[in-house]
Design a protein around this motif. Structure first.
Motif, PDB file in Angstrom:
ATOM      1  N   PRO A  21      60.288  78.554  31.695  1.00  0.00           N
ATOM      2  CA  PRO A  21      58.730  77.960  31.652  1.00  0.00           C
ATOM      3  C   PRO A  21      58.956  76.424  32.292  1.00  0.00           C
ATOM      4  O   PRO A  21      57.848  76.076  33.020  1.00  0.00           O
ATOM      5  N   MET A  56      54.884  84.625  29.480  1.00  0.00           N
ATOM      6  CA  MET A  56      55.624  83.065  29.378  1.00  0.00           C
ATOM      7  C   MET A  56      55.358  82.533  30.754  1.00  0.00           C
ATOM      8  O   MET A  56      55.172  81.339  30.927  1.00  0.00           O
ATOM      9  N   ALA A  60      52.862  79.117  31.761  1.00  0.00           N
ATOM     10  CA  ALA A  60      53.626  77.948  32.395  1.00  0.00           C
ATOM     11  C   ALA A  60      52.911  77.511  33.465  1.00  0.00           C
ATOM     12  O   ALA A  60      52.822  76.335  33.949  1.00  0.00           O
TER      13      ALA A  60
END
Length: 449
Positions: A21, A56, A60
């Motif tokens: 991330p 994810m 991010a």
């Protein structure tokens, strides 16, 4: 400059290990700062494939773009070529595709597009790499200037209409039984819908993504499931896409696999007859079969070769005015329509030829006999084997043995820590022996490194 993050097709690696991330957010910040030109509200289009880690990375990158004052337009699961098209169509400043293409779900990647829908040049990627290592270059926005994020509605329908419009008006696929394998990836909705809307009878596999099964036993890199389904359904053709749908392979009605070289030959001949080639030739990579080169020469066309990677094919096409190019792996670039490889659009061009000629796919797609070709990979975790004297001698010896009747191509993979050795020629036994000798030399170096 040594490329720390970017390979031949963006950034790629194991999710939450290489692709973290933190890295995704910094890439978004650097790209957002670099592409904020002019006084308008700046926007990034973000698409993804169906692997678990895409959530994810998506969030991010949204955070990264927002922190430097850029809005994010979220497409959800969409093919790479759709992201490229929509980046330009929606007048965004930058496009992002979150995908590791044909890799398994454990990996993921980040592909970046400029406002024109083309992948970024090596020079621009180098600037982003430099910014990633300098936090001072990542200028954060004031609270009132932060970016927003919003989901885009109707993006799937827009891409389907775009793909359909690449065909001549009123062309129908009615009467064709088509099996499409979407690799449990980004095209699991758009590809079957587009084919159905064009009138085909469609049977779909690889359309049940669960976050883990992308490319697992399905898709263009593992087409045996498609072969089985084509035979089971007595279909006229099978179409296999990869995880992000920028490449395609075909299975004919007899269950035989047709690669990108044959597809380029079919489209090149068709476009030549129609006067649609902007240059009398095709652009491919060093990996394309010698049989393709000989076939094209036989119909009055040339074959220009580039380094491996569809970005390098496209770069050569743009510099020299070609509108057709691609890779043996199934990246087919049709520059009249697309700014990157598009598996669905390439398949539609083939289907148009099938309908026009009213011949079985096995006849349409068998344009040449491929020269025997052997490809092997050797994993190398450290060092530079291609600079080793023993490896160099093995390569030179192999090339001398092949002479003018074959080719030997050795390269480091841009996406994996391996050396790929490809040999081809008219004598299969000789080719296999030479490839093994080079692989042995590389393996010996790897063990000592």
């Amino acid at each position: 400059m040594v490329r720390k993050h970017f390979g031949t097709d963006g950034i790629r690696g194991q999710a939450n290990s290489v692709i973290t991330p933190e890295l995704a957010m910094k890439v978004a910040q650097a790209t957002g700062v670099l592409f904020q030109r002019g006084d308008h509200r700046h926007r990034a289009v973000i698409g993804k494939d169906t692997r678990l880690s895409s959530y994810m990375i998506e969030y991010a990158m949204v955070a990264g773009f927002a922190s430097v004052g850029m809005d994010s337009l979220l497409l959800g699961p969409m093919p790479t070529p759709a992201v490229a098209m929509l980046t330009h169509s929606m007048r965004a400043d930058v496009g992002v595709m979150i995908s590791a293409s044909h890799n398994s779900f454990e990996d993921n990647g980040i592909k970046l597009f400029g406002p024109d829908g083309f992948k970024l040049s090596d020079e621009v990627e180098a600037k982003i790499e430099t910014m990633l290592d300098k936090d001072s270059a990542l200028k954060l926005s004031k609270p009132a200037d932060l970016g927003r994020a919003m989901r885009v509605e109707g993006d799937r329908a827009r891409y389907i209409e775009f793909a359909k419009r690449t065909l001549v008006r009123h062309l129908s696929l009615e009467g064709l039984r088509i099996v499409v394998d979407c690799a449990n990836g980004a095209a699991y909705k758009v590809a079957p819908e587009a084919l159905w809307e064009l009138g085909a009878e469609v049977f779909s596999i690889g359309v049940e993504p669960d976050g883990f099964n992308i490319n697992r036993g399905v898709g263009s890199t593992t087409p045996l499931a498609l072969v089985k389904k084509v035979r089971e359904m007595r279909a006229d053709i099978g179409i296999a896409l990869d995880g992000d749908a920028d490449r395609v392979l075909i299975v004919d009605e007899m269950g035989k696999i047709v690669d990108g070289d044959q597809l380029m030959a079919v489209i090149a001949e068709s476009w030549k007859e129609d006067g649609r080639l902007s240059q009398p030739g095709v652009v491919a990579t060093v990996m394309s079969n010698l049989g393709l080169e000989r076939y094209l020469h036989g119909i009055g066309l040339s074959l220009a070769r580039t380094a491996v990677g569809d970005r390098y094919v496209l770069e050569h096409m743009r510099q020299h005015g070609y509108n057709l190019g691609g890779e043996q792996s199934g990246h087919i670039i049709l520059a009249d329509y697309c700014t990157t490889g598009d598996g669905l659009v390439a398949a539609l061009q083939l289907l148009a030829v099938v309908k026009r000629q009213s011949k079985p796919v096995s006849q349409v797609c068998h344009r040449f006999e491929p020269s025997p070709q052997v490809l092997k990979s050797v994993r190398v975790s450290a060092g530079k084997p291609l600079e080793d004297a023993n490896v160099a001698r093995a390569i030179e010896s192999g090339r001398q043995k092949l002479g003018s009747s074959g080719r030997l191509v050795i390269r480091a993979s841009g996406t994996e820590p391996v050396i790929r050795v490809m040999g081809e020629g008219d004598n299969l036994d000789l080719v296999e022996r030479i490839v093994d000798e080079v692989c042995d030399a590389v393996a010996t170096f790897a063990r000592a490194a």
